[in-house]
Design a protein around this motif. Structure first.
Motif, PDB file in Angstrom:
ATOM      1  N   VAL A 178       0.795  -1.227   0.000  1.00 16.30           N
ATOM      2  CA  VAL A 178       0.000   0.000   0.000  1.00 16.30           C
ATOM      3  C   VAL A 178       0.831   1.283   0.000  1.00 16.30           C
ATOM      4  O   VAL A 178       0.350   2.325  -0.465  1.00 16.30           O
ATOM      5  CB  VAL A 178      -0.992   0.029   1.188  1.00 16.30           C
ATOM      6  CG1 VAL A 178      -1.911  -1.174   1.144  1.00 16.30           C
ATOM      7  CG2 VAL A 178      -0.283   0.122   2.530  1.00 16.30           C
ATOM      8  N   LEU A 179       2.052   1.244   0.534  1.00 18.93           N
ATOM      9  CA  LEU A 179       2.827   2.485   0.602  1.00 18.93           C
ATOM     10  C   LEU A 179       3.195   2.970  -0.798  1.00 18.93           C
ATOM     11  O   LEU A 179       3.610   2.179  -1.644  1.00 18.93           O
ATOM     12  CB  LEU A 179       4.100   2.288   1.417  1.00 18.93           C
ATOM     13  CG  LEU A 179       3.968   2.147   2.930  1.00 18.93           C
ATOM     14  CD1 LEU A 179       5.345   2.128   3.572  1.00 18.93           C
ATOM     15  CD2 LEU A 179       3.110   3.249   3.536  1.00 18.93           C
ATOM     16  N   PRO A 180       3.064   4.255  -1.063  1.00 16.21           N
ATOM     17  CA  PRO A 180       3.388   4.770  -2.396  1.00 16.21           C
ATOM     18  C   PRO A 180       4.877   4.800  -2.692  1.00 16.21           C
ATOM     19  O   PRO A 180       5.275   4.923  -3.857  1.00 16.21           O
ATOM     20  CB  PRO A 180       2.789   6.181  -2.392  1.00 16.21           C
ATOM     21  CG  PRO A 180       2.691   6.557  -0.954  1.00 16.21           C
ATOM     22  CD  PRO A 180       2.455   5.289  -0.202  1.00 16.21           C
ATOM     23  N   ALA A 181       5.723   4.694  -1.669  1.00 13.23           N
ATOM     24  CA  ALA A 181       7.177   4.681  -1.868  1.00 13.23           C
ATOM     25  C   ALA A 181       7.772   3.629  -0.944  1.00 13.23           C
ATOM     26  O   ALA A 181       7.295   3.442   0.181  1.00 13.23           O
ATOM     27  CB  ALA A 181       7.785   6.045  -1.579  1.00 13.23           C
ATOM     28  N   PRO A 182       8.817   2.941  -1.385  1.00 16.83           N
ATOM     29  CA  PRO A 182       9.409   1.894  -0.542  1.00 16.83           C
ATOM     30  C   PRO A 182      10.125   2.467   0.664  1.00 16.83           C
ATOM     31  O   PRO A 182      10.576   3.623   0.664  1.00 16.83           O
ATOM     32  CB  PRO A 182      10.386   1.189  -1.491  1.00 16.83           C
ATOM     33  CG  PRO A 182      10.731   2.221  -2.523  1.00 16.83           C
ATOM     34  CD  PRO A 182       9.492   3.049  -2.697  1.00 16.83           C
ATOM     35  N   VAL A 183      10.231   1.640   1.706  1.00 12.67           N
ATOM     36  CA  VAL A 183      11.004   1.981   2.894  1.00 12.67           C
ATOM     37  C   VAL A 183      11.986   0.844   3.154  1.00 12.67           C
ATOM     38  O   VAL A 183      11.874  -0.241   2.580  1.00 12.67           O
ATOM     39  CB  VAL A 183      10.091   2.184   4.124  1.00 12.67           C
ATOM     40  CG1 VAL A 183       9.159   3.367   3.902  1.00 12.67           C
ATOM     41  CG2 VAL A 183       9.300   0.917   4.443  1.00 12.67           C
ATOM     42  N   HIS A 184      12.967   1.116   4.028  1.00 10.56           N
ATOM     43  CA  HIS A 184      13.899   0.059   4.400  1.00 10.56           C
ATOM     44  C   HIS A 184      14.100   0.064   5.910  1.00 10.56           C
ATOM     45  O   HIS A 184      13.940   1.102   6.573  1.00 10.56           O
ATOM     46  CB  HIS A 184      15.244   0.209   3.674  1.00 10.56           C
ATOM     47  CG  HIS A 184      15.984   1.459   4.028  1.00 10.56           C
ATOM     48  ND1 HIS A 184      15.777   2.668   3.373  1.00 10.56           N
ATOM     49  CD2 HIS A 184      16.924   1.713   4.988  1.00 10.56           C
ATOM     50  CE1 HIS A 184      16.565   3.592   3.894  1.00 10.56           C
ATOM     51  NE2 HIS A 184      17.269   3.047   4.874  1.00 10.56           N
ATOM     52  N   LEU A 185      14.435  -1.093   6.441  1.00 12.16           N
ATOM     53  CA  LEU A 185      14.625  -1.223   7.874  1.00 12.16           C
ATOM     54  C   LEU A 185      15.907  -0.537   8.315  1.00 12.16           C
ATOM     55  O   LEU A 185      16.939  -0.645   7.645  1.00 12.16           O
ATOM     56  CB  LEU A 185      14.680  -2.708   8.256  1.00 12.16           C
ATOM     57  CG  LEU A 185      14.586  -2.972   9.754  1.00 12.16           C
ATOM     58  CD1 LEU A 185      13.140  -3.015  10.191  1.00 12.16           C
ATOM     59  CD2 LEU A 185      15.281  -4.273  10.124  1.00 12.16           C
ATOM     60  N   THR A 186      15.842   0.167   9.453  1.00 15.13           N
ATOM     61  CA  THR A 186      17.037   0.821   9.990  1.00 15.13           C
ATOM     62  C   THR A 186      17.439   0.277  11.355  1.00 15.13           C
ATOM     63  O   THR A 186      18.601   0.405  11.746  1.00 15.13           O
ATOM     64  CB  THR A 186      16.823   2.341  10.098  1.00 15.13           C
ATOM     65  OG1 THR A 186      15.700   2.604  10.952  1.00 15.13           O
ATOM     66  CG2 THR A 186      16.557   2.949   8.714  1.00 15.13           C
ATOM     67  N   ALA A 187      16.507  -0.324  12.089  1.00 13.64           N
ATOM     68  CA  ALA A 187      16.834  -0.871  13.409  1.00 13.64           C
ATOM     69  C   ALA A 187      15.747  -1.846  13.840  1.00 13.64           C
ATOM     70  O   ALA A 187      14.604  -1.771  13.377  1.00 13.64           O
ATOM     71  CB  ALA A 187      16.977   0.244  14.449  1.00 13.64           C
ATOM     72  N   ALA A 188      16.124  -2.761  14.743  1.00 15.64           N
ATOM     73  CA  ALA A 188      15.158  -3.723  15.271  1.00 15.64           C
ATOM     74  C   ALA A 188      15.611  -4.213  16.635  1.00 15.64           C
ATOM     75  O   ALA A 188      16.814  -4.367  16.880  1.00 15.64           O
ATOM     76  CB  ALA A 188      15.003  -4.911  14.323  1.00 15.64           C
ATOM     77  N   VAL A 189      14.643  -4.437  17.509  1.00 15.74           N
ATOM     78  CA  VAL A 189      14.889  -5.096  18.793  1.00 15.74           C
ATOM     79  C   VAL A 189      14.028  -6.357  18.810  1.00 15.74           C
ATOM     80  O   VAL A 189      12.798  -6.284  18.669  1.00 15.74           O
ATOM     81  CB  VAL A 189      14.538  -4.188  19.983  1.00 15.74           C
ATOM     82  CG1 VAL A 189      14.751  -4.937  21.299  1.00 15.74           C
ATOM     83  CG2 VAL A 189      15.369  -2.909  19.949  1.00 15.74           C
ATOM     84  N   LEU A 190      14.678  -7.497  18.969  1.00 19.73           N
ATOM     85  CA  LEU A 190      13.996  -8.789  18.877  1.00 19.73           C
ATOM     86  C   LEU A 190      14.054  -9.501  20.217  1.00 19.73           C
ATOM     87  O   LEU A 190      15.136  -9.670  20.792  1.00 19.73           O
ATOM     88  CB  LEU A 190      14.660  -9.662  17.806  1.00 19.73           C
ATOM     89  CG  LEU A 190      14.884  -9.011  16.437  1.00 19.73           C
ATOM     90  CD1 LEU A 190      15.563  -9.992  15.495  1.00 19.73           C
ATOM     91  CD2 LEU A 190      13.570  -8.508  15.854  1.00 19.73           C
TER      92      LEU A 190
END
Length: 302
Positions: A178-190
Motif C-alpha cells: 500500500v505504501l506509495p514509496a518503498p522503505v527500508h529497515l534501519t533498526a530492530a529489537v527482537l
C-alpha cells in the motif's frame, strides 16, 4: 475446472485452502499429500513423489507445508513440470526462493508466491487512497496469541520458522503493497524466549517514519492494525486489512475473501503463463534478523 493437489493438510489448509477450493469455479481438489491429514472425498497420498507419478493429469500444486521442508517439495514439483503455488512465507531464505524462481523460468511453469493478507478487503482501496499522498508516518500493531493460531507447533520457533515474523510478515506484505514509496529497515529489537531459537516479539524501525510492533503473547482480542498519517489525512487498516477507516470514518469494502482471491489469482497466472514472486516482505524480515538487537526474555511453553 482444473485439477489441483494440496500438499500439507494442517491447520491452515483445513481452515482456509480447502474451503476456498471447494467454492472455486476454477479448481477441483483432486489429490492431497500429507503424512496424516486427508480431505473427505479426495484421493490421499502420503508420498509426494508417488502423487506426482500417479497423477500426471494434475498440473498445479499448492504447497501448505511449513517453510523448513518446503524447498525440496517445491523443487520436485517444478522439476516435474507442475505449476506451483506457495503458502507464505515462500521459503526459509531469500536464496531458496530465488532458486525456485530460476527453476520455474527454466521449466516454463508458473510460480506464485502468495501473500494472503494483500487480498484482504480493504487493501486495494487503501493503496489507491495513499497513491499520490505523502506518507508522514505509519505504525503497525500486529499482536496475536501463538497458542491460538499455532497450537503446539514447535516448528514456528525452530530456525526457518521465523517466530513472530510468521504473522508479522503478513503485516509487511500489506505495508509493501500500500505504501506509495518503498522503505527500508534501519533498526530492530527482537525478543527471544530463553528456550527458543526465533523471536516472540519485535520492535522495528524503518525509514520514512514507519515503525512496527509485533508480539505473539497477546491473549484475548487480537490486534492487526496499520495506521498511516499523510499530508492529506489519516488511514487505518484494521483486522488484518479487512476494515478500512479514513479520517476515522469506516469505508466498507465488501466481504473478506483472502484465500479465494489467491486461487482466483493463480487461475489468472496459469492462464497467462506468468509467475508472480514479490519478495519485498521477506526482505524486511531478513533485514530484521540481520540488524536486530537480541534481548532474551522468559522461556515460552505451549
Amino acid at each position: 475446472m482444473q485439477p489441483i493437489a494440496l500438499v500439507g493438510i494442517g491447520k491452515i489448509a483445513v481452515d482456509q485452502h480447502v474451503p476456498a477450493l471447494a467454492a472455486s469455479p476454477d479448481w477441483h481438489l483432486a489429490a492431497t499429500v500429507s503424512r496424516s491429514g486427508t480431505v473427505e472425498g479426495v484421493e490421499p497420498f502420503t508420498d509426494f513423489a508417488a502423487m506426482l507419478a500417479a497423477r500426471e493429469d494434475i498440473r498445479v500444486i499448492s504447497l501448505c507445508l511449513p517453510p523448513q521442508p518446503r524447498f525440496a517439495y517445491a523443487e520436485a514439483a517444478l522439476k516435474a513440470g507442475r505449476h506451483l503455488m506457495l503458502e507464505k512465507p515462500p521459503g526459509q531464505t531469500l536464496a531458496e526462493v530465488h532458486a525456485l524462481q530460476a527453476l520455474a523460468a527454466a521449466q516454463g511453469v508458473v510460480l506464485f508466491a502468495t501473500w494472503h493478507s494483500r487480498m484482504a478487503a480493504g487493501v486495494a482501496a487503501a493503496k489507491a487512497w495513499l497513491a499520490g499522498r505523502v506518507v508522514q508516518s505509519a505504525h503497525i500493531t500486529w499482536r496475536e496469541d501463538v497458542r491460538k493460531w499455532h497450537p503446539g507447533q514447535d516448528w514456528v520457533f525452530e530456525p526457518g520458522g521465523m517466530g513472530v515474523f510468521d504473522p508479522g510478515i503478513n503485516a509487511l506484505s500489506v505495508l509493501t503493497e500500500v505504501l506509495p514509496a518503498p522503505v527500508h529497515l534501519t533498526a530492530a529489537v527482537l525478543q527471544y524466549p530463553a528456550n527458543r531459537a526465533t523471536p516472540i516479539a519485535a520492535a522495528l524501525t524503518f525509514s520514512g517514519g514507519v515503525t512496527a510492533d509485533f508480539d505473539w503473547r497477546q491473549e484475548g482480542p487480537q490486534t492487526w492494525d496499520i495506521a498511516v498519517e499523510t499530508d492529506g489525512g489519516s488511514l487505518l487498516l484494521r483486522d488484518g486489512g479487512a476494515r478500512l477507516l479514513i479520517d476515522g470514518a469506516e469505508h466498507p469494502q465488501g466481504p473478506n475473501r483472502e484465500y479465494p482471491a489467491l486461487y482466483d489469482r493463480m487461475a489468472e497466472l496459469v492462464a497467462a503463463g506468468r509467475s508472480d514472486v514479490d519478495l519485498a516482505p521477506m526482505v524486511h524480515v531478513a533485514d530484521a534478523l540481520s540488524l536486530g538487537r537480541r534481548v532474551v526474555v522468559e522461556p515460552f511453553h505451549f
